[in-house]
Design a protein around this motif. Sequence first.
Motif, short mmCIF file in Angstrom:
data_model
loop_
_atom_site.label_atom_id
_atom_site.label_comp_id
_atom_site.label_asym_id
_atom_site.label_seq_id
_atom_site.Cartn_x
_atom_site.Cartn_y
_atom_site.Cartn_z
N SER A 8 18.86 23.55 18.94
CA SER A 8 17.51 23.19 19.34
C SER A 8 16.99 23.95 20.55
O SER A 8 15.80 24.14 20.69
CB SER A 8 17.41 21.69 19.62
OG SER A 8 17.70 20.98 18.44
N PHE A 9 17.86 24.36 21.47
CA PHE A 9 17.38 24.96 22.71
C PHE A 9 18.00 26.32 22.98
O PHE A 9 18.32 26.66 24.10
CB PHE A 9 17.61 24.01 23.89
CG PHE A 9 16.65 22.86 23.87
CD1 PHE A 9 15.37 23.01 24.36
CD2 PHE A 9 17.01 21.66 23.32
CE1 PHE A 9 14.46 21.97 24.32
CE2 PHE A 9 16.11 20.60 23.28
CZ PHE A 9 14.84 20.76 23.78
N HIS A 10 18.14 27.14 21.97
CA HIS A 10 18.67 28.49 22.15
C HIS A 10 17.56 29.49 22.38
O HIS A 10 17.75 30.68 22.20
CB HIS A 10 19.51 28.89 20.93
CG HIS A 10 20.83 28.19 20.92
ND1 HIS A 10 21.84 28.54 20.09
CD2 HIS A 10 21.32 27.15 21.64
CE1 HIS A 10 22.88 27.75 20.28
NE2 HIS A 10 22.57 26.90 21.21
N TYR A 11 16.42 29.03 22.77
CA TYR A 11 15.27 29.90 22.99
C TYR A 11 15.12 30.14 24.48
O TYR A 11 14.54 29.34 25.20
CB TYR A 11 14.00 29.25 22.42
CG TYR A 11 14.15 28.87 20.98
CD1 TYR A 11 14.21 27.54 20.61
CD2 TYR A 11 14.26 29.84 19.99
CE1 TYR A 11 14.37 27.18 19.28
CE2 TYR A 11 14.41 29.49 18.66
CZ TYR A 11 14.46 28.16 18.32
OH TYR A 11 14.62 27.81 17.01
N ARG A 14 11.14 31.71 28.30
CA ARG A 14 10.25 30.60 28.63
C ARG A 14 8.78 30.99 28.57
O ARG A 14 7.92 30.12 28.56
CB ARG A 14 10.59 30.01 29.99
CG ARG A 14 11.95 29.36 30.01
CD ARG A 14 11.98 28.17 29.07
NE ARG A 14 13.34 27.79 28.79
CZ ARG A 14 13.80 27.47 27.60
NH1 ARG A 14 13.01 27.47 26.56
NH2 ARG A 14 15.05 27.13 27.43
N GLU A 15 8.49 32.30 28.53
CA GLU A 15 7.10 32.72 28.31
C GLU A 15 6.68 32.42 26.88
O GLU A 15 5.56 32.01 26.62
CB GLU A 15 6.96 34.22 28.59
CG GLU A 15 7.18 34.62 30.02
CD GLU A 15 6.05 34.14 30.92
OE1 GLU A 15 4.89 34.22 30.50
OE2 GLU A 15 6.36 33.70 32.04
N PRO A 20 9.08 21.88 27.24
CA PRO A 20 8.03 20.89 26.93
C PRO A 20 7.88 19.86 28.05
O PRO A 20 8.81 19.62 28.83
CB PRO A 20 8.55 20.22 25.65
CG PRO A 20 10.02 20.45 25.66
CD PRO A 20 10.24 21.74 26.39
N ASP A 21 6.71 19.26 28.13
CA ASP A 21 6.46 18.19 29.10
C ASP A 21 7.19 16.92 28.71
O ASP A 21 7.58 16.13 29.57
CB ASP A 21 4.96 17.89 29.19
CG ASP A 21 4.18 19.04 29.79
OD1 ASP A 21 4.74 19.77 30.64
OD2 ASP A 21 3.01 19.22 29.40
N VAL A 22 7.33 16.70 27.41
CA VAL A 22 7.98 15.49 26.90
C VAL A 22 8.55 15.82 25.52
O VAL A 22 8.01 16.68 24.81
CB VAL A 22 6.97 14.31 26.82
CG1 VAL A 22 5.87 14.57 25.84
CG2 VAL A 22 7.67 13.00 26.53
N ILE A 23 9.63 15.14 25.16
CA ILE A 23 10.19 15.27 23.81
C ILE A 23 10.07 13.91 23.13
O ILE A 23 10.49 12.90 23.70
CB ILE A 23 11.67 15.70 23.86
CG1 ILE A 23 11.78 17.12 24.41
CG2 ILE A 23 12.32 15.59 22.47
CD1 ILE A 23 13.20 17.58 24.65
N ASP A 50 15.97 17.04 32.59
CA ASP A 50 14.93 16.27 33.27
C ASP A 50 13.70 16.00 32.41
O ASP A 50 12.78 15.31 32.85
CB ASP A 50 14.50 16.99 34.55
CG ASP A 50 15.68 17.20 35.49
OD1 ASP A 50 16.56 16.32 35.55
OD2 ASP A 50 15.73 18.26 36.14
N ILE A 51 13.68 16.52 31.19
CA ILE A 51 12.52 16.31 30.31
C ILE A 51 12.47 14.85 29.89
O ILE A 51 13.48 14.31 29.42
CB ILE A 51 12.62 17.20 29.05
CG1 ILE A 51 12.68 18.68 29.43
CG2 ILE A 51 11.44 16.92 28.10
CD1 ILE A 51 13.03 19.59 28.26
#
Length: 102
Positions: A8-11, A14-15, A20-23, A50-51
């Motif tokens: 899910s977070f292998h990206y 960040r540009e 995301p602000d919230v999941i 911290d999301i």
Amino acid sequence: QNPSVDDSFHYGNREVYPIPDVIITDMRMGHETGMELVDWLREQDAPLRDIPIIILSGSCSELQFDAASKSSANAVYRKPSRIEDLQQLLKAIGEEFCKPKD
């Protein structure tokens, strides 16, 4: 093939893929649960850990709902069956967890 929580977070760019602000996740996903996603994210370094994470569920048992409520998710809601109620819930989540950045 459904992506796993680990995929899910292998990206890293960040540009292109901003944090995301919230999941908002469902309790039931492909291979994992929403609570497993919460646990995985909370084990990561900042800013991922911290999301704010919201769990929605329309089909979990009372026991599962109670467990999710006691997890490190920021909030747990029953998924509304009416689209108008879902829109109202999403608006409230946005107002609570997506504050304007200074």
